[in-house]
Design a protein around this motif. Structure first.
Motif, PDB file in Angstrom:
ATOM      1  N   ILE A  46      -7.099  42.265  48.192  1.00 52.25           N
ATOM      2  CA  ILE A  46      -6.544  41.425  49.254  1.00 52.25           C
ATOM      3  C   ILE A  46      -7.446  40.220  49.486  1.00 52.25           C
ATOM      4  N   LEU A  47      -8.748  40.470  49.590  1.00 44.71           N
ATOM      5  CA  LEU A  47      -9.690  39.377  49.825  1.00 44.71           C
ATOM      6  C   LEU A  47      -9.739  38.416  48.643  1.00 44.71           C
ATOM      7  N   LEU A  48      -9.655  38.932  47.441  1.00 40.37           N
ATOM      8  CA  LEU A  48      -9.622  38.061  46.261  1.00 40.37           C
ATOM      9  C   LEU A  48      -8.353  37.203  46.253  1.00 40.37           C
ATOM     10  N   PHE A  49      -7.243  37.783  46.681  1.00 40.76           N
ATOM     11  CA  PHE A  49      -5.990  37.038  46.786  1.00 40.76           C
ATOM     12  C   PHE A  49      -6.110  35.929  47.825  1.00 40.76           C
ATOM     13  N   VAL A  50      -6.683  36.247  48.976  1.00 41.76           N
ATOM     14  CA  VAL A  50      -6.869  35.253  50.034  1.00 41.76           C
ATOM     15  C   VAL A  50      -7.717  34.096  49.520  1.00 41.76           C
ATOM     16  N   ALA A  53      -5.661  32.041  46.988  1.00 38.19           N
ATOM     17  CA  ALA A  53      -4.591  31.303  47.656  1.00 38.19           C
ATOM     18  C   ALA A  53      -5.143  30.112  48.436  1.00 38.19           C
ATOM     19  N   LYS A  54      -6.322  30.275  49.039  1.00 40.04           N
ATOM     20  CA  LYS A  54      -6.940  29.158  49.754  1.00 40.04           C
ATOM     21  C   LYS A  54      -7.300  28.025  48.799  1.00 40.04           C
ATOM     22  N   THR A  55      -7.769  28.368  47.600  1.00 36.23           N
ATOM     23  CA  THR A  55      -8.112  27.324  46.626  1.00 36.23           C
ATOM     24  C   THR A  55      -6.861  26.586  46.141  1.00 36.23           C
ATOM     25  N   LEU A  60      -4.347  30.087  56.091  1.00 38.81           N
ATOM     26  CA  LEU A  60      -4.447  31.529  56.363  1.00 38.81           C
ATOM     27  C   LEU A  60      -3.160  32.112  56.936  1.00 38.81           C
ATOM     28  N   LYS A  61      -2.437  31.338  57.725  1.00 41.88           N
ATOM     29  CA  LYS A  61      -1.164  31.826  58.279  1.00 41.88           C
ATOM     30  C   LYS A  61      -0.164  32.087  57.160  1.00 41.88           C
ATOM     31  N   GLU A  62      -0.071  31.153  56.233  1.00 42.00           N
ATOM     32  CA  GLU A  62       0.850  31.316  55.103  1.00 42.00           C
ATOM     33  C   GLU A  62       0.453  32.498  54.227  1.00 42.00           C
ATOM     34  N   ILE A  63      -0.840  32.645  54.005  1.00 46.23           N
ATOM     35  CA  ILE A  63      -1.330  33.743  53.171  1.00 46.23           C
ATOM     36  C   ILE A  63      -1.022  35.086  53.822  1.00 46.23           C
TER      37      ILE A  63
END
Length: 70
Positions: A46-50, A53-55, A60-63
């Motif tokens: 989950i954290l790796l996905f976040v 996705a940020k990059t 964060l809301k969309e993620i």
């Protein structure tokens, strides 16, 4: 899994991991006798996905919406 282990695998700071937990991306399973939080194994992907996705430009809301749909 302890926060230090997650931090090493994700290269995120403990502060960032706690912040994402506070936002509701994942929850600590339990607390140990020494009061350390025990996190689930699935918190790492989950954290790796976040992070990924940020990059890519997502906020964060969309993620969080995508994770909740999953």
């Amino acid at each position: 899994m302890l926060i230090g282990q997650i931090s090493k695998q994700t290269k995120l700071s403990n502060h960032t991991i706690r912040y994402y937990e506070k936002l509701g991306f994942f929850k600590a399973n339990t607390r140990r006798d020494n009061n350390y939080k025990e996190y689930p194994e699935d918190s790492v992907p989950i954290l790796l996905f976040v992070t990924k996705a940020k990059t890519l430009g997502f906020n964060l809301k969309e993620i969080k919406e995508v994770i909740e749909l999953y």
